[in-house]
Design a protein around this motif. Structure first.
Motif, PDB file in Angstrom:
ATOM      1  N   LEU A  51     -64.460 -73.508 -19.662  1.00  0.00           N
ATOM      2  CA  LEU A  51     -62.936 -73.958 -20.077  1.00  0.00           C
ATOM      3  C   LEU A  51     -61.977 -73.049 -20.174  1.00  0.00           C
ATOM      4  N   GLN A  89     -69.939 -72.134 -21.937  1.00  0.00           N
ATOM      5  CA  GLN A  89     -68.544 -72.766 -21.735  1.00  0.00           C
ATOM      6  C   GLN A  89     -67.302 -72.256 -21.677  1.00  0.00           C
ATOM      7  N   TYR A 106     -59.594 -73.475 -29.176  1.00  0.00           N
ATOM      8  CA  TYR A 106     -60.179 -74.599 -28.441  1.00  0.00           C
ATOM      9  C   TYR A 106     -61.825 -73.699 -28.686  1.00  0.00           C
ATOM     10  N   LEU A 120     -69.055 -78.934 -31.572  1.00  0.00           N
ATOM     11  CA  LEU A 120     -68.213 -78.065 -30.422  1.00  0.00           C
ATOM     12  C   LEU A 120     -68.207 -78.781 -29.117  1.00  0.00           C
ATOM     13  N   PRO A 121     -67.106 -78.980 -27.562  1.00  0.00           N
ATOM     14  CA  PRO A 121     -66.347 -78.261 -28.319  1.00  0.00           C
ATOM     15  C   PRO A 121     -65.130 -78.547 -28.356  1.00  0.00           C
ATOM     16  N   CYS A 125     -65.654 -73.286 -28.109  1.00  0.00           N
ATOM     17  CA  CYS A 125     -66.744 -73.573 -28.033  1.00  0.00           C
ATOM     18  C   CYS A 125     -68.401 -72.824 -28.016  1.00  0.00           C
ATOM     19  N   ARG A 126     -69.132 -73.045 -27.233  1.00  0.00           N
ATOM     20  CA  ARG A 126     -70.739 -71.923 -26.770  1.00  0.00           C
ATOM     21  C   ARG A 126     -70.182 -71.648 -25.988  1.00  0.00           C
TER      22      ARG A 126
END
Ligand code: ATP
Length: 463
Positions: free
Chosen positions: A227, A223, A217, A183-184, A219-220
């Protein structure tokens, strides 16, 4: 008394409707877009791309793929099936909620989208017949239902996918395992989607069958918001890089009340079409909603294992979701222009020109021998075609006066034209032997270029 709505009077040439009419007619005349099943009266909401349209569309998709997948370390692609297990659409919420509220006109029987009914003196009125006898809004599911296999019963129902995104979510674990991304990272897909739109309209803008270019996309959670901003900016750059002016693009922050309940932020990227400002792409922060839904419904883990923290969690996702057909339409609308150019005798005449960015133009370069009945000119022109063909889509044309040939290419947006003349053959001295005239579509400027330099020079201008 005359007014701008007087039916006797042609619409003003600058008006959006008149411009749109010219664009639609050019699209048909030059083979960009045809009505589907035209010889049988067409099919509402379905379109076919002709020889030039398919090249334009392909160039757009290739450029999207290049910038979103090939030029990045953190994105991989996939190509999912259109038919999927019905359980996908139950879990995603589409079966229950992918609906538009609809109203029927009892007078003319038209079925209309409730949010698009005009009002007169505060009273809703049918836009077709002016009738005021309308039903209460009812939900209408936009998915096309179909049956898989020989029996048409409840157990064989599924749908043509209304978006490409869900196949990415349900394959998340497989793609993660094989790509071993951290990730990401994102999964990209281009493909067909189907929606039984109530009122397909504005040419290809709202169709029932269309293509999407989508990135999920992952991600955590921490984020996500950053993003979302990042992808909005990246996507704006993309449209500028394919030739859409920044001032014609607008970013709408979708208000809380209109956002999906699971989304923490959504932007619509809009373009000023001749028929108004309309959405090209949505960039949405969808949190962990989709993966959680599928994990819960399938009972299969769709988590990510964080090696450092030794923790499992469901990633969040940012989704830039663009329409191929809407972008093609925006490209054509943006490129369409009318100006004047000299004919073969130097007299100014009006011309239609599509000012496509060379990057996405269907044909990159047209090649003309000055005269078609002079064998050495034709042979040399054919040699130039063979030289360029492995590198780009070129077009050979030997018929008609040279000015007319330029004009035909201007109208389809070919950025470069090459003429092979007697100087090329060395008949005016060695200085110009094996050189050609290279003409640029927008400035109409001509330069003398060595054949040996053509490939390098053109590649630099079209990539
Ligand atoms: P709209 O509000 O215009 O119906 P949407 O918000 O439902 O669009 P999304 O579900 O976000 O659209 O789909 C992502 C993209 O897919 C849109 O931005 C658009 O470019 C494209 N798209 C959606 N529906 C259609 C359609 N009926 N015809 C052509 N393209 C479409």
């Amino acid at each position: 008394m005359t007014s701008s709505s007087d039916p006797q009077r042609p619409p003003s040439p600058s008006s959006g409707a008149a411009r749109m009419e010219k664009i639609v007619s050019l699209c048909k005349r030059r083979g960009f877009i045809f009505q589907s099943s035209e010889i049988y009266g067409g099919l509402n909401g379905a379109w076919d791309y002709g020889p030039l349209g398919v090249e334009l569309k392909r160039n757009l998709k290739d450029y999207w793929w290049r910038t979103m997948v090939h030029e990045r370390d953190d994105v991989v692609g996939m190509d999912g099936s259109i038919l999927m297990n019905r359980a996908v659409w139950k879990a995603s919420g589409h079966e229950e909620t992918f609906t538009d509220p609809m109203v029927d006109c009892r007078t003319c029987k038209a079925r209309l989208r409730a949010d698009q009914i005009p009002q007169k003196n505060g009273v809703p009125q049918c836009p077709n017949c002016g009738g005021k006898d309308l039903t209460e809004p009812r939900s209408f599911n936009l998915m096309f239902k179909t049956y898989v296999g020989a029996t048409e019963d409840e157990s064989s129902i599924t749908y043509l996918r209304p978006e490409t995104a869900q196949s990415i979510f349900v394959q998340f674990k497989n793609v993660l395992d094989v790509s071993r991304k951290k990730l990401p990272f994102g999964i990209a897909q281009i493909g067909k989607a189907f929606r039984n739109e109530i009122n397909p309209r504005n040419f290809t803008f709202r169709s029932r069958e269309f293509e999407q270019m989508e990135l999920e996309y992952f991600c955590r959670p921490e984020q996500g918001m950053e993003l979302l901003e990042y992808w909005k900016e990246e996507r704006l750059k993309f449209y500028e890089n394919i030739g859409i002016a920044r001032e014609k693009l607008h970013v709408l922050t979708v208000p809380d009340a209109e956002r999906a309940f699971y989304s923490k932020g959504t932007y619509d990227i809009e373009y000023e079409f001749p028929f108004g400002r309309q959405e090209l792409e949505g960039v949405a922060y969808r949190t962990d909603y989709d993966l959680s839904q599928h994990q819960n419904a399938s009972g299969k883990p769709l988590e990510y294992f964080d090696e450092e923290a030794k923790q499992k969690f469901i990633p969040h996702v940012i989704e830039p979701s663009a329409g191929v057909d809407r972008t093609v339409l925006a490209l054509i609308c943006e490129a369409y222009d009318e100006d004047t150019a000299p004919d073969d005798k130097g007299k100014q005449e009006s011309r239609i020109v599509l000012r496509f960015s060379p990057r996405i133009a269907p044909i990159k370069c047209a090649i003309f021998p000055l005269l078609k009945n002079k064998e050495p000119l034709v042979a040399k022109a054919r040699a130039v075609v063979n030289l360029l063909r492995p590198h780009m889509n070129v077009f050979y044309d030997e018929t008609g006066a040279i000015g007319r040939r330029y004009r035909r290419q201007d109208e389809i947006g070919t950025p470069f034209g090459i003429t092979i003349d007697f100087e090329t053959l060395g008949e005016r001295g060695d200085e110009f032997r094996d050189t050609v005239t290279l003409r640029e579509r927008d400035s109409m400027k001509q330069e003398r270029v060595k054949i040996a330099d053509l490939v390098q020079l053109l590649i630099a201008r079209i990539s």
